[in-house]
Design an enzyme around this catalytic site. Structure first.
Site, PDB file in Angstrom:
ATOM      1  N   CYS A  19      52.619  -4.313   0.360  1.00 12.83           N
ATOM      2  CA  CYS A  19      52.649  -2.859   0.435  1.00 12.83           C
ATOM      3  C   CYS A  19      53.255  -2.397   1.756  1.00 12.83           C
ATOM      4  O   CYS A  19      53.029  -3.006   2.810  1.00 12.83           O
ATOM      5  CB  CYS A  19      51.230  -2.329   0.283  1.00 12.83           C
ATOM      6  SG  CYS A  19      51.071  -0.546   0.429  1.00 12.83           S
TER       7      CYS A  19
ATOM      8  N   CYS B  57      47.124   0.168   7.136  1.00 19.42           N
ATOM      9  CA  CYS B  57      46.093   0.680   6.238  1.00 19.42           C
ATOM     10  C   CYS B  57      44.771  -0.067   6.426  1.00 19.42           C
ATOM     11  O   CYS B  57      44.749  -1.289   6.578  1.00 19.42           O
ATOM     12  CB  CYS B  57      46.558   0.568   4.783  1.00 19.42           C
ATOM     13  SG  CYS B  57      45.349   1.186   3.584  1.00 19.42           S
TER      14      CYS B  57
ATOM     15  N   CYS C  53      43.219  -2.462   2.233  1.00 16.97           N
ATOM     16  CA  CYS C  53      43.389  -3.840   1.770  1.00 16.97           C
ATOM     17  C   CYS C  53      43.410  -4.819   2.941  1.00 16.97           C
ATOM     18  O   CYS C  53      44.234  -4.683   3.841  1.00 16.97           O
ATOM     19  CB  CYS C  53      44.686  -3.988   0.979  1.00 16.97           C
ATOM     20  SG  CYS C  53      44.717  -3.045  -0.551  1.00 16.97           S
TER      21      CYS C  53
ATOM     22  N   CYS D  78      50.470   2.318  -3.321  1.00 13.03           N
ATOM     23  CA  CYS D  78      49.220   1.582  -3.168  1.00 13.03           C
ATOM     24  C   CYS D  78      49.147   0.541  -4.269  1.00 13.03           C
ATOM     25  O   CYS D  78      49.353   0.861  -5.446  1.00 13.03           O
ATOM     26  CB  CYS D  78      48.012   2.514  -3.241  1.00 13.03           C
ATOM     27  SG  CYS D  78      46.437   1.640  -3.062  1.00 13.03           S
TER      28      CYS D  78
ATOM     29  N   GLN E 269      31.791   2.882 -11.780  1.00 12.99           N
ATOM     30  CA  GLN E 269      32.514   1.779 -11.160  1.00 12.99           C
ATOM     31  C   GLN E 269      34.013   2.083 -11.170  1.00 12.99           C
ATOM     32  O   GLN E 269      34.558   2.497 -12.191  1.00 12.99           O
ATOM     33  CB  GLN E 269      32.246   0.466 -11.913  1.00 12.99           C
ATOM     34  CG  GLN E 269      30.824  -0.039 -11.808  1.00 12.99           C
ATOM     35  CD  GLN E 269      30.489  -0.602 -10.441  1.00 12.99           C
ATOM     36  OE1 GLN E 269      31.358  -0.836  -9.612  1.00 12.99           O
ATOM     37  NE2 GLN E 269      29.198  -0.818 -10.204  1.00 12.99           N
TER      38      GLN E 269
ATOM     39  N   TYR F  65      18.609   4.164  -9.971  1.00 10.67           N
ATOM     40  CA  TYR F  65      19.960   4.589  -9.570  1.00 10.67           C
ATOM     41  C   TYR F  65      20.887   4.489 -10.789  1.00 10.67           C
ATOM     42  O   TYR F  65      21.952   3.895 -10.741  1.00 10.67           O
ATOM     43  CB  TYR F  65      20.496   3.732  -8.426  1.00 10.67           C
ATOM     44  CG  TYR F  65      19.533   3.571  -7.272  1.00 10.67           C
ATOM     45  CD1 TYR F  65      19.474   4.527  -6.264  1.00 10.67           C
ATOM     46  CD2 TYR F  65      18.684   2.470  -7.193  1.00 10.67           C
ATOM     47  CE1 TYR F  65      18.584   4.382  -5.200  1.00 10.67           C
ATOM     48  CE2 TYR F  65      17.792   2.320  -6.142  1.00 10.67           C
ATOM     49  CZ  TYR F  65      17.747   3.279  -5.145  1.00 10.67           C
ATOM     50  OH  TYR F  65      16.861   3.133  -4.101  1.00 10.67           O
TER      51      TYR F  65
ATOM     52  N   GLU G 143      17.616   8.875 -11.781  1.00 10.18           N
ATOM     53  CA  GLU G 143      18.834   9.326 -11.103  1.00 10.18           C
ATOM     54  C   GLU G 143      18.561  10.622 -10.351  1.00 10.18           C
ATOM     55  O   GLU G 143      17.976  11.562 -10.902  1.00 10.18           O
ATOM     56  CB  GLU G 143      19.967   9.536 -12.103  1.00 10.18           C
ATOM     57  CG  GLU G 143      21.247  10.084 -11.506  1.00 10.18           C
ATOM     58  CD  GLU G 143      21.769   9.277 -10.335  1.00 10.18           C
ATOM     59  OE1 GLU G 143      22.191   9.898  -9.348  1.00 10.18           O
ATOM     60  OE2 GLU G 143      21.746   8.029 -10.401  1.00 10.18           O
TER      61      GLU G 143
ATOM     62  N   ASP H  29      20.768  -0.583  -8.898  1.00  7.78           N
ATOM     63  CA  ASP H  29      22.185  -0.461  -8.544  1.00  7.78           C
ATOM     64  C   ASP H  29      22.319   0.641  -7.497  1.00  7.78           C
ATOM     65  O   ASP H  29      22.880   1.709  -7.750  1.00  7.78           O
ATOM     66  CB  ASP H  29      23.020  -0.137  -9.792  1.00  7.78           C
ATOM     67  CG  ASP H  29      24.516  -0.226  -9.526  1.00  7.78           C
ATOM     68  OD1 ASP H  29      24.907  -0.664  -8.420  1.00  7.78           O
ATOM     69  OD2 ASP H  29      25.308   0.151 -10.411  1.00  7.78           O
TER      70      ASP H  29
ATOM     71  N   CYS I   3      26.617  -3.717  -3.822  1.00 10.44           N
ATOM     72  CA  CYS I   3      28.026  -3.657  -3.442  1.00 10.44           C
ATOM     73  C   CYS I   3      28.220  -3.983  -1.965  1.00 10.44           C
ATOM     74  O   CYS I   3      29.311  -3.780  -1.427  1.00 10.44           O
ATOM     75  CB  CYS I   3      28.650  -2.309  -3.793  1.00 10.44           C
ATOM     76  SG  CYS I   3      27.819  -0.884  -3.050  1.00 10.44           S
TER      77      CYS I   3
END
Length: 402
Positions: free
Chosen positions: A10, A16, A19, A98, A232, A259, A280, A326, A353
């Site tokens: 890229c 950036c 990535c 991108c 996601q 969640y 939630e 989650d 995550c």
């Protein structure tokens, strides 16, 4: 390290902050992520480290973008930029391509930038607190190709909003074309965020054109997804992640899905479970989940609105034997981790995550639970981020507080 050809790197790779592994062979990237996960859990023993689930689409997978507006000063002129922060987070560079976000969303971003420049709109400056434009938030459905965009401003008024939004609509349509190759624009939303905060979206929204949601399908279930709805960002890898969760649900299990967002996991596991109750806090996501229950005709799933720390204690006393978690990147926190650690839930399926916050929460949970296994899932190829499914089981000699 295997360098890719110049044609595949890229233009923004050297500056950036998005990535980190774009120039690394994918197999080596996966090994680095596996090792990173193990490094976070060096103090834990007897963990089954399962092989990482690789992505079938390591590029152009992101179906949601959240790009800040920035500025570049040339002499006495201020040029509006739209892109990402550089690695040092000191300025916003002007994005022209991108390799991890959907190409249609890249085209939309370019169109929005050109529109903003023609309209003479200024980016918001956090230091002086002047200017108007804060963020472009856009998402695209992987199943229908529908695109929804949101223009986030620091003020309530968007100058000449009616005429300006028409010109924005035209600019995007001209950029993405009518063939459907880059998707189909279905809505433009004006989101107002007057607070001095790192959060992109504010609470107030006005529909400028079309509708404020896209249609998305996961498995056999359909959802309406708005700007603030959690989903996601990698739809190609999401079924792999959700099937790992499903594999851990015993037939006839009574499950709490904390969640739960718009209910994607709740619905995915509903065919295996006896009943599922989702928790939630976000009112828009909770409303979407309730609507989805009706038009998907799922009868063994229900949803509770509120903070997990407030709703969970009463639910875990009612015979639920499985807990699916989650949480956001910040993890559970001490309060929720403590509530769970002292619960009578037999099994915990924790979807994380961020391995670092997972390890912090695991230190509390393992007071009364064994951490049996860790399953890394590459939801975010070419970046340092990693999804993990952690399985905890209650220690047999524990008498939970009631």
């Amino acid at each position: 390290m295997t360098n890719l050809s110049n044609e595949k790197i890229c233009t923004h790779f050297t500056i950036c902050g998005g990535c980190h592994f774009l120039d690394l062979d994918y197999t080596k990237e996966l090994r680095k992520k596996e090792q990173f996960l193990k490094d976070q859990f060096k103090s834990f023993r007897h963990i089954d480290y399962r092989p990482i689930v690789s992505s079938t689409s390591p590029t152009y997978y992101r179906h949601k973008i959240q790009l800040p507006f920035g500025r570049r000063n040339i002499g006495n002129k201020t040029i509006l930029n739209l892109g990402l922060f550089n690695k040092e987070s000191s300025f916003v560079f002007d994005q022209t391509e991108c390799q991890i976000q959907d190409p249609g969303l890249t085209e939309v971003a370019i169109a929005v930038k050109q529109w903003a420049r023609r309209e003479g709109l200024l980016p918001y400056n956090e230091k002086s607190r002047r200017g108007l434009l804060k963020y472009l938030v856009a998402r695209k459905s992987s199943s229908t190709g529908e695109i929804l965009i949101g223009i986030v401003t620091a003020k309530e008024d968007l100058p000449h909003s009616k005429d300006s939004s028409k010109r924005l609509h035209t600019a995007i349509q001209n950029r993405i074309g009518k063939s459907g190759k880059f998707g189909k624009l279905v809505g433009i939303v004006h989101n107002i965020n007057t607070k001095h905060t790192t959060m992109a979206l504010g609470r107030e929204e006005h529909l400028l054109w079309g509708r404020p949601y896209i249609h998305e399908h996961f498995g056999k279930h359909k959802f309406r997804v708005g700007l603030s709805t959690f989903l996601q960002v990698n739809p190609f890898q999401t079924p792999s992640l959700y099937n790992l969760i499903l594999d851990e649900i015993e037939p006839g299990a009574k499950v709490i899905d904390a969640y739960s967002g718009i209910g994607t996991i709740s619905f995915w596991i509903s065919g295996q479970a006896k009943e599922v109750v989702g928790i939630e806090e976000n009112p828009n996501s909770h409303k979407t989940a309730l609507e989805s229950s009706k038009f998907n005709k799922v009868h063994n799933v229900r949803f509770r609105k509120g903070r997990v720390s407030e709703v969970l204690p009463s639910l875990i006393m009612r015979g639920y034997n499985t807990l699916v978690l989650d949480p956001p990147r910040t993890g559970l926190g001490e309060e929720v981790s403590g509530i769970i650690a002292d619960s009578n839930v037999e099994k915990i399926v924790y979807v994380s995550c961020d391995p670092k916050t997972l390890a912090i929460d695991a230190n509390i949970l393992t007071k009364n639970y064994f951490l049996n296994s860790l399953q890394p899932v590459d939801m975010f190829p070419k970046t340092e981020h990693l999804e993990t499914v952690a399985i905890f089981r209650r220690k047999p000699d524990v008498n939970p507080e009631r």
